[in-house]
Write an enzyme that holds these catalytic residues in place. Sequence first.
Site, PDB file in Angstrom:
ATOM      1  N   HIS A 193      17.448 -48.753  50.532  1.00  0.00           N
ATOM      2  CA  HIS A 193      17.321 -47.398  50.896  1.00  0.00           C
ATOM      3  C   HIS A 193      15.712 -46.981  51.203  1.00  0.00           C
ATOM      4  O   HIS A 193      15.606 -45.944  51.602  1.00  0.00           O
ATOM      5  CB  HIS A 193      16.997 -47.035  49.116  1.00  0.00           C
ATOM      6  N   HIS A 244      16.599 -44.395  54.144  1.00  0.00           N
ATOM      7  CA  HIS A 244      16.154 -43.317  54.295  1.00  0.00           C
ATOM      8  C   HIS A 244      15.359 -43.107  55.673  1.00  0.00           C
ATOM      9  O   HIS A 244      15.206 -41.190  56.189  1.00  0.00           O
ATOM     10  CB  HIS A 244      15.502 -42.704  53.070  1.00  0.00           C
ATOM     11  N   GLU A 304      27.712 -47.747  49.079  1.00  0.00           N
ATOM     12  CA  GLU A 304      26.450 -47.878  47.463  1.00  0.00           C
ATOM     13  C   GLU A 304      27.078 -49.180  47.071  1.00  0.00           C
ATOM     14  O   GLU A 304      26.976 -49.885  45.693  1.00  0.00           O
ATOM     15  CB  GLU A 304      26.676 -47.143  46.556  1.00  0.00           C
ATOM     16  N   ARG A 359      15.783 -49.939  36.712  1.00  0.00           N
ATOM     17  CA  ARG A 359      16.384 -48.757  38.621  1.00  0.00           C
ATOM     18  C   ARG A 359      15.834 -48.838  39.820  1.00  0.00           C
ATOM     19  O   ARG A 359      16.742 -48.913  40.527  1.00  0.00           O
ATOM     20  CB  ARG A 359      16.227 -47.540  37.481  1.00  0.00           C
ATOM     21  N   LYS A 365      20.831 -38.429  37.549  1.00  0.00           N
ATOM     22  CA  LYS A 365      19.993 -37.337  37.685  1.00  0.00           C
ATOM     23  C   LYS A 365      20.455 -36.657  38.156  1.00  0.00           C
ATOM     24  O   LYS A 365      21.725 -36.772  39.407  1.00  0.00           O
ATOM     25  CB  LYS A 365      19.532 -38.516  38.807  1.00  0.00           C
ATOM     26  N   LYS A 412      25.874 -50.259  37.322  1.00  0.00           N
ATOM     27  CA  LYS A 412      24.756 -48.369  37.457  1.00  0.00           C
ATOM     28  C   LYS A 412      24.767 -48.659  36.280  1.00  0.00           C
ATOM     29  O   LYS A 412      23.224 -48.733  35.628  1.00  0.00           O
ATOM     30  CB  LYS A 412      25.057 -47.799  38.651  1.00  0.00           C
ATOM     31  N   ARG A 450      18.017 -23.026  29.267  1.00  0.00           N
ATOM     32  CA  ARG A 450      17.477 -24.241  28.429  1.00  0.00           C
ATOM     33  C   ARG A 450      17.985 -25.178  28.136  1.00  0.00           C
ATOM     34  O   ARG A 450      17.717 -26.557  26.900  1.00  0.00           O
ATOM     35  CB  ARG A 450      16.354 -23.716  27.111  1.00  0.00           C
ATOM     36  N   GLU A 474      13.659 -44.669  35.504  1.00  0.00           N
ATOM     37  CA  GLU A 474      12.980 -45.254  37.145  1.00  0.00           C
ATOM     38  C   GLU A 474      12.558 -46.341  37.155  1.00  0.00           C
ATOM     39  O   GLU A 474      10.761 -45.419  37.286  1.00  0.00           O
ATOM     40  CB  GLU A 474      13.080 -44.842  38.370  1.00  0.00           C
ATOM     41  N   HIS A 498      23.994 -40.729  55.274  1.00  0.00           N
ATOM     42  CA  HIS A 498      23.426 -41.712  53.889  1.00  0.00           C
ATOM     43  C   HIS A 498      23.533 -43.036  54.219  1.00  0.00           C
ATOM     44  O   HIS A 498      22.913 -43.904  53.734  1.00  0.00           O
ATOM     45  CB  HIS A 498      23.106 -40.843  52.415  1.00  0.00           C
ATOM     46  N   ASN A 550      17.597 -49.666  44.564  1.00  0.00           N
ATOM     47  CA  ASN A 550      17.143 -48.518  46.172  1.00  0.00           C
ATOM     48  C   ASN A 550      17.458 -49.985  47.140  1.00  0.00           C
ATOM     49  O   ASN A 550      16.755 -49.419  47.981  1.00  0.00           O
ATOM     50  CB  ASN A 550      15.830 -49.006  46.160  1.00  0.00           C
TER      51      ASN A 550
HETATM   52  N1  LIG Z   1      22.641 -38.038  41.099  1.00  0.00           N
HETATM   53  C1  LIG Z   1      22.508 -38.921  41.948  1.00  0.00           C
HETATM   54  O1  LIG Z   1      21.807 -40.391  41.427  1.00  0.00           O
HETATM   55  C2  LIG Z   1      22.806 -39.279  43.296  1.00  0.00           C
HETATM   56  C3  LIG Z   1      23.130 -40.847  43.553  1.00  0.00           C
HETATM   57  C4  LIG Z   1      23.633 -40.562  45.004  1.00  0.00           C
HETATM   58  C5  LIG Z   1      23.780 -39.587  46.107  1.00  0.00           C
HETATM   59  N2  LIG Z   1      23.523 -38.436  45.013  1.00  0.00           N
HETATM   60  C6  LIG Z   1      24.032 -37.057  46.324  1.00  0.00           C
HETATM   61  O2  LIG Z   1      24.741 -37.339  45.515  1.00  0.00           O
HETATM   62  C7  LIG Z   1      25.047 -36.324  47.524  1.00  0.00           C
HETATM   63  C8  LIG Z   1      25.902 -36.850  47.897  1.00  0.00           C
HETATM   64  O3  LIG Z   1      27.085 -37.172  47.414  1.00  0.00           O
HETATM   65  P1  LIG Z   1      28.643 -37.103  48.415  1.00  0.00           P
HETATM   66  O4  LIG Z   1      28.258 -38.399  49.431  1.00  0.00           O
HETATM   67  O5  LIG Z   1      29.746 -37.313  47.179  1.00  0.00           O
HETATM   68  O6  LIG Z   1      29.391 -36.075  49.219  1.00  0.00           O
HETATM   69  P2  LIG Z   1      28.958 -34.137  49.296  1.00  0.00           P
HETATM   70  O7  LIG Z   1      29.340 -33.585  47.574  1.00  0.00           O
HETATM   71  O8  LIG Z   1      28.897 -34.048  50.248  1.00  0.00           O
HETATM   72  O9  LIG Z   1      30.940 -35.016  49.240  1.00  0.00           O
HETATM   73  C9  LIG Z   1      30.757 -34.925  51.131  1.00  0.00           C
HETATM   74  C10 LIG Z   1      32.483 -33.710  51.458  1.00  0.00           C
HETATM   75  O10 LIG Z   1      33.680 -34.509  51.212  1.00  0.00           O
HETATM   76  C11 LIG Z   1      34.193 -33.234  50.316  1.00  0.00           C
HETATM   77  N3  LIG Z   1      35.631 -33.974  49.154  1.00  0.00           N
HETATM   78  C12 LIG Z   1      35.015 -34.178  47.725  1.00  0.00           C
HETATM   79  N4  LIG Z   1      35.645 -34.459  47.499  1.00  0.00           N
HETATM   80  C13 LIG Z   1      36.986 -34.729  48.090  1.00  0.00           C
HETATM   81  C14 LIG Z   1      37.944 -34.918  48.379  1.00  0.00           C
HETATM   82  N5  LIG Z   1      38.068 -35.929  47.048  1.00  0.00           N
HETATM   83  N6  LIG Z   1      39.035 -35.143  49.351  1.00  0.00           N
HETATM   84  C15 LIG Z   1      38.589 -34.466  50.108  1.00  0.00           C
HETATM   85  N7  LIG Z   1      37.256 -34.006  50.537  1.00  0.00           N
HETATM   86  C16 LIG Z   1      36.239 -34.127  49.717  1.00  0.00           C
HETATM   87  C17 LIG Z   1      32.965 -33.018  49.868  1.00  0.00           C
HETATM   88  O11 LIG Z   1      33.425 -30.763  49.692  1.00  0.00           O
HETATM   89  C18 LIG Z   1      32.086 -32.446  51.390  1.00  0.00           C
HETATM   90  O12 LIG Z   1      32.454 -31.816  52.446  1.00  0.00           O
HETATM   91  C19 LIG Z   1      23.893 -36.240  47.934  1.00  0.00           C
HETATM   92  O13 LIG Z   1      23.273 -34.994  47.757  1.00  0.00           O
HETATM   93  C20 LIG Z   1      22.421 -37.414  46.917  1.00  0.00           C
HETATM   94  O14 LIG Z   1      21.603 -37.070  46.933  1.00  0.00           O
HETATM   95  C21 LIG Z   1      22.529 -38.468  43.568  1.00  0.00           C
END
Ligand SMILES: NC(=O)c1ccc[n+]([C@@H]2O[C@H](COP(=O)([O-])OP(=O)(O)OC[C@H]3O[C@@H](n4cnc5c(N)ncnc54)[C@H](O)[C@@H]3O)[C@@H](O)[C@H]2O)c1
Length: 348
Positions: free
Chosen positions: A240, A244, A177, A233, A135, A219, A113, A229, A254, A237
Amino acid sequence: VKGHILKTIEIHGKTGHSAIYVGERLKNLSAYLPETKVVIITDENVAEYYQQDFPKIPVIQIKTGEGIKTLDTASNIYQQLISFEADRTVFLVGIGGGIVCDVTGFVASTYLRGVRFGYVPTTLLAQVDASVGGKTGVNFMGYKNMVGVFNQPEFVICDPNVLHTLPDRELACGFAEIVKHAAIADFDYFVFLEREAQNALALNPEVLERVIYDSVMIKADIVNRDETEKGERRKLNFGHTFGHAVEKTTGLPHGEAVSIGMMVAAELSASKGMLTENDVDRIRSLLSRLNLPIKADTDTGRILDALARDKKREGDGIHFVLLSKIGEAVVEKITIAALDRVLHHISL
Ligand SMILES: NC(=O)c1ccc[n+]([C@@H]2O[C@H](COP(=O)([O-])OP(=O)(O)OC[C@H]3O[C@@H](n4cnc5c(N)ncnc54)[C@H](O)[C@@H]3O)[C@@H](O)[C@H]2O)c1
């Protein structure tokens, strides 16, 4: 001893308080951890590059890619936590990109929990976006972030030094972003990015720290005003809604899809007399200097179909974030028909 902190930014939400330390080092992580049992969650790539800098505590490793952001992965982590005999006092730390952070937050919010957690985001996107705002979640039945909760990590450590190993395309996705933040909220920041684009891409430490700080501030400020949101917030988007749909139809990453989405939103804004053609050119030029695409070689009809099915669709229109000027966003309802008319003028 906590060291190297450039600046601290705080989020005070109904779902918790978060302190974001920009400029802190991964190596200092242990100074932020409680006396109780701590478990690290990371992915294979990040472990390979940085495990030597982790504190000597148990590590759960997940695989990489959007396909592993699932309930199965969460379930696997619950099993490992049980095998570590983790009780309600356990503290989880996600060290990785947005996927690791989203999964860690979700697991921490649901295991027993809810247990305490923090993040060390290691991608530019995770530092300026995914780790900030609370999120958490996983994908389900092919829908992104379909299952999850709002919950704030106790700390976020943004260490710019870990970004040197990041592939160029991942870096560009973070910059999408970043341009978004400047475009919706801060004209001076936009001008700074125009001036420092080359240095930012080269990961100049001073430029990078200001970029991370300004983006997190923007942010955090929006999240502080509208955590779940309901209004404000939605401005995050920008790019986006169309982005998307581009992502779904073209399979582009993305951030690249969002870049194209921002161009469409900018053109829409200009068509409504809100932005000048010169403003649109400035946005286009900044995005391309940051190695981001500004056009997609795809039939717009397919993108519009995907958009019409988007979960963000409400009633007869879609909430679209437009710019009243560079540095100021407004949310307006746009009908698919109106969007279609504008797309004819946009050279995709
Ligand atoms: N929670 C939120 O508010 C929010 C906002 C935006 C995106 N997201 C989510 O984030 C995800 C995308 O995140 P991302 O772009 O970081 O992708 P990711 O977590 O897939 O990382 C991208 C790649 O980089 C590698 N990597 C990470 N750090 C590294 C480093 N320092 N050196 C070398 N390689 C490295 C990872 O292993 C992966 O292969 C999506 O699932 C998206 O939905 C969430």
